[in-house]
Write an enzyme that holds these catalytic residues in place. Structure first.
Site, PDB file in Angstrom:
ATOM      1  N   GLU A   1      -2.073  -8.870  11.404  1.00  9.16           N
ATOM      2  CA  GLU A   1      -3.026  -7.773  11.182  1.00  9.16           C
ATOM      3  C   GLU A   1      -4.421  -8.269  10.809  1.00  9.16           C
ATOM      4  OE1 GLU A   1      -0.338  -4.088   9.657  1.00  9.16           O
ATOM      5  OE2 GLU A   1      -0.122  -5.927   8.531  1.00  9.16           O
TER       6      GLU A   1
ATOM      7  N   GLU B   1       7.897  -5.497  10.099  1.00  6.94           N
ATOM      8  CA  GLU B   1       8.023  -4.584   8.945  1.00  6.94           C
ATOM      9  C   GLU B   1       9.126  -3.550   9.106  1.00  6.94           C
ATOM     10  OE1 GLU B   1       3.872  -6.249   8.715  1.00  6.94           O
ATOM     11  OE2 GLU B   1       5.200  -5.575  10.309  1.00  6.94           O
TER      12      GLU B   1
END
Length: 709
Positions: free
Chosen positions: A143, A164
């Site tokens: 990210e 995740e």
């Protein structure tokens, strides 16, 4: 409003043991006179075996580095900013050890906001920003790069993912919002949902480039150097980066629908993370990044305070830590060397075992069986599998030749096992047959040799009872397919000595298996729990509940497959055999289903036919079923099944079958593929109130797989 620095300082106080990542800034002159450039390197000061993570203090360090380059960019001192990692590692995301400690929703919200506030500053710099994915990048590591304007990736990069959802979170530092806006919703859903729920599948460097996540790809050897040359070309205008136009119409909605279909197939609505991620992806269609970041913050905080994530982290820690340091294993210094392995039997299971020992130990492996044809078939299977590895480029010709030369087959056990250090049997699951095999092996094998049995349910002590040296027999129960499922149940018989047990654990480690020590109790761990679980399903069917109702009842657990599909995989005859073994041991809890016996007698491979591509009840099986008239609802079935499992686990712990509930969960995750969001099973039973209803207490202490009190 608190500043980013204050936010992170508060979060850091909650997490005193963080392994802190530094963000070093150095300056260099880009090639071809492109100008002065600032390069930030993320490094936690350890080698690649301890990957770089982002806890609050690490984010604060990156924030400070951005303060510096922001001032330099504003002053016109630099033309661009790059970010990269230490050798072999870019960054692998948020530090989960810190997440476990969080007790309050607002603290969880601060972690989400903190990451966003820091990463957003990269996008807001007055000069172009570049991420150089030089090594493993996961979660927040991916990210931080998405917030940069340009990205390059190394061809040697081994692992890149947004894992995740697999753990029970969402990519919450921009992943759900930025990725679909970069590569389109369809590809983003594949990375965020499909790969994550597919046992956390990783991308390689080439795939990262092909998906359009990176704008350029370079060889690993001079990756940074080539990236900087490319950067100079971009800044001077010699290289133009073109990206496809994102389809924000129906294709976006279809991608989200595809994601929901995948999530339903994997978790059946049982775990919220995938659905929360998809809601954010759906909302990101309008390109409003801040709205997306706010939704990510909220989803992160909600999930961090929920049971599934705690169970997911607990499961992750079991596999990564407890699985590598088995509870109750004897001192490893007692283990004896294994320089030759004997395998009794040459059927499919025996051949798979021979292949595994050969590949991992690289020592001579000899198979025996009752006739030459079977022996030849077993050796032939191993040779064919080695050829497949060669064909896929996993091994070279030299290694293939060496491995093939190490595997042989003989009829005469005296010839095969006279110098074997470790002999494993994988013959018919009948106590008399196994006792006879071990008597024959004991007569010819050396005095120090360990005898291992791959039995799935028989007594190891009884198997060893007629030998002169029963102390060297140990249970070594693999799960099928051997190459895929990591679990190895190591069973200590009544007379097994420490040296034999230590050798078994040492061999398991070399085989790269997750070893769990179990007592010599009927069906050990996984098969005992699965048989009780499946037995209860079978009981309600026998009593009168329709097959489809019984099967659907346990869908909310999100198991890898339904009970009757699992029975098909195991084989109804083996399922029946294990239930008969357990019925002899515990007749009050384990019934032998007359319907299952009828299915086996009729020679059926399972309950279903797949003519339409979907499983449908086989009409011939339906005709065999004799059912009562007690029809339960899905909820009643589920309660009965979960109560039975909770009762059985409670009894197993009372009997000392394993050291702790954690070992039961480790076995179910690695031997039966039970999901991380259940934490195996005991966190789920605790969370749903089943443990207390059945046993009067929870399996795990507060804060273990749950939010700390």
């Amino acid at each position: 409003m608190s500043t980013t620095a204050e936010l992170l300082k508060g979060a850091a106080e909650l997490f005193p043991d963080e392994v802190v990542t530094s963000a070093h800034v150095r300056h260099l002159d880009l090639p071809s006179g492109a100008g002065r450039f600032a390069l930030i390197t993320l490094d936690n000061g350890f080698d690649h075996t301890k990957p770089t993570t982002f806890g609050p203090a690490s984010l604060a360090n990156l924030n400070t580095a951005i303060d510096q380059v922001e001032a330099e960019a504003a002053a016109g001192d630099i033309v661009g900013v790059g970010i990269t990692g230490k050798p072999f590692i870019f960054a692998v995301g948020a530090d989960l050890k810190g997440v476990e400690l969080l007790k309050e929703h607002e603290d969880a919200l601060a972690i989400g906001k903190g990451g966003h506030e820091v990463f957003k500053r990269l996008a807001a710099l007055a000069v172009p920003t570049f991420a150089y994915y030089n090594g493993a990048a996961m979660g927040g590591g991916v990210e931080v790069g998405l917030h940069c304007k340009y990205r390059t990736v190394s061809k040697a990069l081994p692992a890149f993912s947004l894992p995740e959802v697999f753990l029970g979170l969402v990519p919450g530092w921009g992943g759900c919002t930025l990725l679909p806006n970069l590569i389109g919703a369809d590809k983003a859903v594949s990375v965020i949902i499909e790969n994550s729920l597919n046992q956390n599948k990783q991308l390689k460097g080439q795939q990262v480039y092909d998906l359009g996540i990176a704008d350029a790809i370079f060889e690993g050897a001079d990756f940074l150097e080539q990236s900087l040359i490319w950067t100079a070309g971009v800044l001077k205008g010699d290289i133009e980066v073109e990206r496809p136009v994102i389809d924000r119409g129906e294709a976006w909605d279809q991608a989200v629908a595809k994601g929901r279909f995948i999530a339903d197939g994997k978790v059946h609505g049982a775990a919220p993370a995938a659905y929360r991620a998809l809601d954010i992806v759906a909302a990101a269609k309008n390109g409003d990044l801040q709205q997306g970041y706010d939704a990510e913050d909220k989803a992160l905080a909600d999930l961090i305070m929920g049971g599934e994530l705690r169970a997911g982290i607990y499961a992750f820690n079991l596999v990564q830590k407890r699985g590598k340091r088995p509870a109750g294993a004897p001192d490893k210094n007692l283990a004896r060397p294994v320089t030759k392995v004997g395998v009794v039997g040459a059927g499919l299971m025996a051949s798979q075992l021979a292949l595994l020992f050969l590949r991992r130990l690289e020592v001579p492996v000899v198979l025996t069986d009752i006739d030459q044809e079977r022996v030849d078939k077993g050796v032939g299977y191993v040779h064919a599998e080695i050829d497949k590895l060669l064909g896929k480029g996993r091994i070279n010709q030299d290694k293939a030749n060496r491995l093939k030369a190490l595997v042989t087959g003989v009829l005469d056990k005296a010839e095969g096992f006279a110098d074997a250090d470790f002999v494993i049997e994988a013959v018919f699951e009948e106590i008399g047959v196994k006792q006879q095999v071990f008597a024959e092996v004991e007569a010819v094998a050396p005095a120090h040799a360990i005898f291992a049995t791959n039995t799935s349910s028989l007594s190891v002590s009884e198997m060893a009872s007629k030998l002169k040296h029963p102390e060297r027999v140990v249970g070594f129960h693999f799960f099928n397919p051997v190459a895929v499922l990591p679990l190895l149940e190591i069973v200590r018989g009544e007379q097994t000595d420490d040296a034999s047990l230590a050798t078994a654990f040492a061999v398991a480690k070399k085989l790269k298996k997750t070893a769990v020590l179990t007592k010599d109790a009927p069906a050990f761990v996984v098969n005992r729990i699965l048989t009780r679980f499946m037995g209860e399903i079978q009981n309600v069917i026998d009593e009168g509940t329709p097959v489809e109702v019984a099967e659907k009842a346990v869908e909310p657990l999100g198991l890898p497959m339904s009970p009757l599909v699992l029975l098909e995989l195991v084989g109804p005859a083996i399922g029946l055999h294990v239930s008969e073994t357990l019925n002899r041991a515990f007749p009050d809890r384990f019934k032998v289903s007359p319907n299952l016996a009828a299915v086996v007698k009729a020679g059926k491979r399972g309950f279903y036919v797949y003519d339409s591509g979907k499983p449908e009840l086989d009409p011939e099986v339906a005709a065999l079923l004799k059912q009562g008239d007690v029809v339960l609802t899905e909820e009643q079935v589920r309660d009965r099944v979960l109560d039975a499992v909770a009762q059985e686990i409670g009894l197993m712990l009372d009997e000392g079958v394993v050291a702790e509930a954690q070992d039961i969960d480790l076995c179910l995750i690695t031997g039966a593929g039970w999901p991380f969001h259940l934490g195996g099973i005991t966190p789920y039973l605790d969370r749903e109130g089943v443990s207390e209803r059945v046993n009067g207490k929870k399996f795990l202490a507060p804060g273990v797989a749950s939010v700390p009190a």
